[in-house]
Scaffold this active site. Structure first.
Site, PDB file in Angstrom:
ATOM      1  N   GLY A  81     -30.177  -4.949  -2.363  1.00 17.95           N
ATOM      2  CA  GLY A  81     -30.912  -5.010  -1.147  1.00 17.95           C
ATOM      3  C   GLY A  81     -31.323  -6.471  -0.617  1.00 17.95           C
ATOM      4  O   GLY A  81     -30.859  -7.399  -0.957  1.00 17.95           O
ATOM      5  N   ASN A  82     -32.266  -6.381   0.133  1.00 15.31           N
ATOM      6  CA  ASN A  82     -32.918  -7.790   0.722  1.00 15.31           C
ATOM      7  C   ASN A  82     -34.430  -7.453   0.944  1.00 15.31           C
ATOM      8  O   ASN A  82     -35.108  -6.627   0.731  1.00 15.31           O
ATOM      9  CB  ASN A  82     -32.091  -8.468   1.879  1.00 15.31           C
ATOM     10  CG  ASN A  82     -32.284  -7.300   3.109  1.00 15.31           C
ATOM     11  OD1 ASN A  82     -33.396  -7.101   3.521  1.00 15.31           O
ATOM     12  ND2 ASN A  82     -31.085  -6.605   3.452  1.00 15.31           N
ATOM     13  N   TYR A  83     -34.961  -8.787   1.084  1.00 13.32           N
ATOM     14  CA  TYR A  83     -36.465  -8.640   1.389  1.00 13.32           C
ATOM     15  C   TYR A  83     -37.128  -8.238   2.810  1.00 13.32           C
ATOM     16  O   TYR A  83     -38.182  -8.619   2.865  1.00 13.32           O
ATOM     17  CB  TYR A  83     -36.829 -10.466   1.245  1.00 13.32           C
ATOM     18  CG  TYR A  83     -36.557 -11.093  -0.126  1.00 13.32           C
ATOM     19  CD1 TYR A  83     -37.478 -10.291  -1.146  1.00 13.32           C
ATOM     20  CD2 TYR A  83     -35.672 -11.988  -0.258  1.00 13.32           C
ATOM     21  CE1 TYR A  83     -36.935 -10.653  -2.339  1.00 13.32           C
ATOM     22  CE2 TYR A  83     -35.398 -12.412  -1.487  1.00 13.32           C
ATOM     23  CZ  TYR A  83     -36.250 -11.999  -2.674  1.00 13.32           C
ATOM     24  OH  TYR A  83     -35.861 -12.518  -3.856  1.00 13.32           O
TER      25      TYR A  83
END
Ligand code: PMT
Length: 411
Positions: free
Chosen positions: A208-210
């Site tokens: 995923g990412n932030y």
């Protein structure tokens, strides 16, 4: 234009309070219903009798009316108002607003205000220039307060410089501008992507990412508040939507986001791609938890995800406008301009992780907008809701330009 609008006029204790009488008069003449909330110091500069005579409403200063014991509810006032304008906003009142010190009715009402807030600062030039005042103004901007900047000239102290409250006519102009943009998306359908995507590896792990979704959700609220019908395609985030005109479609992966976005785009006038979409996903998703092998390394084969913005950009029809984002860490301008072309977008909103307070998870953002035709507009650091307002303003301007060009070519 202001007929029937509910406006709270907050007056704090400065000599410019006399100008607020003219401001009140102009607002009433324009048809607004005005409730004045004044600080104890404000009352020293201007009498509540003058203000209540002009507004036709009792002026609120204290939490209670001493002789009747009547309690003034800041909560219902906050719900009643379509707009709150603090004029004059003294250095002290702005400091309290910026830090939430609710020790008077004005600041308490400000903390309860649901709708837009404007502040017109007024003070002596040294107070204006003081770092603490500038810090507080910056904070208020980040909190979404619209600052109506003071002018320069002769001040009450006899000194000359910046600090004069904006003229009542200018404040009314800004108020009208606010209300005129407030329903300018009526009849429009907008599709917005927001948040991250999660690309499953197995039942317990993902890539995923932030992204928190804050930027995309702020855009959805802004478009809905301006009258648009919004479909918000959101990756996994822990945010709620407020406006009932927003229809939310929750997805997990880029493939799911693409499917939902393309479906909504077919019927949309505008699409804004604020999501941080994973460019690749694991080639295989394991049915059961991947076990740790006796090896020091592990390789996950990845395959390319669909580029949602590019697919919609290529499929778009004449009446559709597409706005993409560019999240950069280097070569910002070059990369943003490249994305504009490559994804056939009408506008690219660039934010850089090199700017403090910009990008992932923050409540603020600093953007540069690249338009078709080569325009480049830089904006200062603002709250994400204010940034959303700037993006929508720029997008509508661009659409009007495109409409005008289409009209010219028709002729
Ligand atoms: O969610 P927040 O915490 O508030 O953070 C906001 C944000 C930083 C995520 C947001 O402001 C932002 O920059 N979003 C785009 C992030 C991104 O993926 O940028 P990009 O430069 O990699 O992609 C360019 C554009 O193509 C973007 O509009 C993106 O949504 C879109 N894209 C990218 C890849 C892909 N497979 N499909 C896409 O639609």
């Amino acid at each position: 234009m202001l007929k029937g609008k509910h406006i709270i006029l907050g007056i704090s204790g400065g000599i410019a309070a006399y100008k607020s009488v003219f401001l009140l008069r102009l607002l009433v003449k324009e048809g607004a219903e005005v409730q004045v909330v004044i600080t104890p110091n404000g009352k020293e500069f201007i009498t509540p009798v003058t203000l209540s005579s002009l507004s036709q409403n009792p002026v609120i200063c204290d939490f209670f009316t001493a002789n009747t014991g009547e309690w003034h509810s800041h909560v219902s006032l906050g719900l009643w108002a379509d707009l709150m304008v603090v004029a004059p906003a003294t250095a002290s009142t702005m400091a309290k607003m910026a830090t939430g010190v609710a020790d008077n009715m004005l600041v308490t009402t400000y903390l309860s205000a649901k709708e837009h807030v404007m502040a017109a600062p007024a003070m002596d030039l040294d107070m204006w220039a003081h770092p603490s005042t500038q810090r507080n103004i910056e904070q208020l901007r980040r909190d979404g307060v619209e600052i109506i900047m003071p002018g320069s000239g002769e001040l009450a102290s006899g000194l000359s410089g910046k600090g004069r409250m904006a003229e009542p006519e200018e404040i009314v102009r800004r108020i009208k501008e606010y209300f005129s943009r407030s329903r300018d998306m009526e009849g429009m359908k907008v599709m917005i992507t927001a948040g991250p995507t999660c690309e499953r590896m197995d039942p317990v792990r993902y890539i995923g990412n932030y992204s928190s979704g804050k930027m995309g959700f702020a855009l959805a609220e802004e478009c809905a508040a301006r009258g648009a019908e919004v479909i918000l395609v959101a990756g996994p985030v822990s945010l709620a939507t407020e406006n009932p005109a927003i229809r939310r479609v929750d997805v997990e992966s880029a493939v799911e986001m693409c499917e939902a976005a393309e479906k909504a785009f077919a019927d949309a006038d505008v699409a804004i791609f604020a999501a941080a979409v994973a460019d690749y996903r694991p080639a295989e998703t394991a049915e059961t938890k991947i076990k740790r092998e006796n090896a020091d390394e592990m390789t996950v084969r990845m395959v390319r995800n669909p580029d949602i913005a590019a697919r919609c950009g290529m499929a778009k029809r004449a009446h559709q406008t597409t706005v993409g984002f560019a999240l950069e860490t280097d070569n910002e301008r070059l990369n943003a301009a490249h994305k504009l072309e490559k994804k056939n977008l009408d506008m690219v909103v660039m934010n850089s992780l090199r700017d403090n307070g910009a990008g992932f998870r923050t409540d603020t953002n600093r953007i540069t907008i690249f338009g078709r035709g080569g325009s480049v507009t830089e904006y200062p650091l603002k709250s994400k809701r204010e940034v959303a307002r700037d993006i929508v303003d720029a997008m509508l301007l661009q659409r009007r330009g495109a409409d005008a060009t289409a009209d010219l070519s028709d002729n």
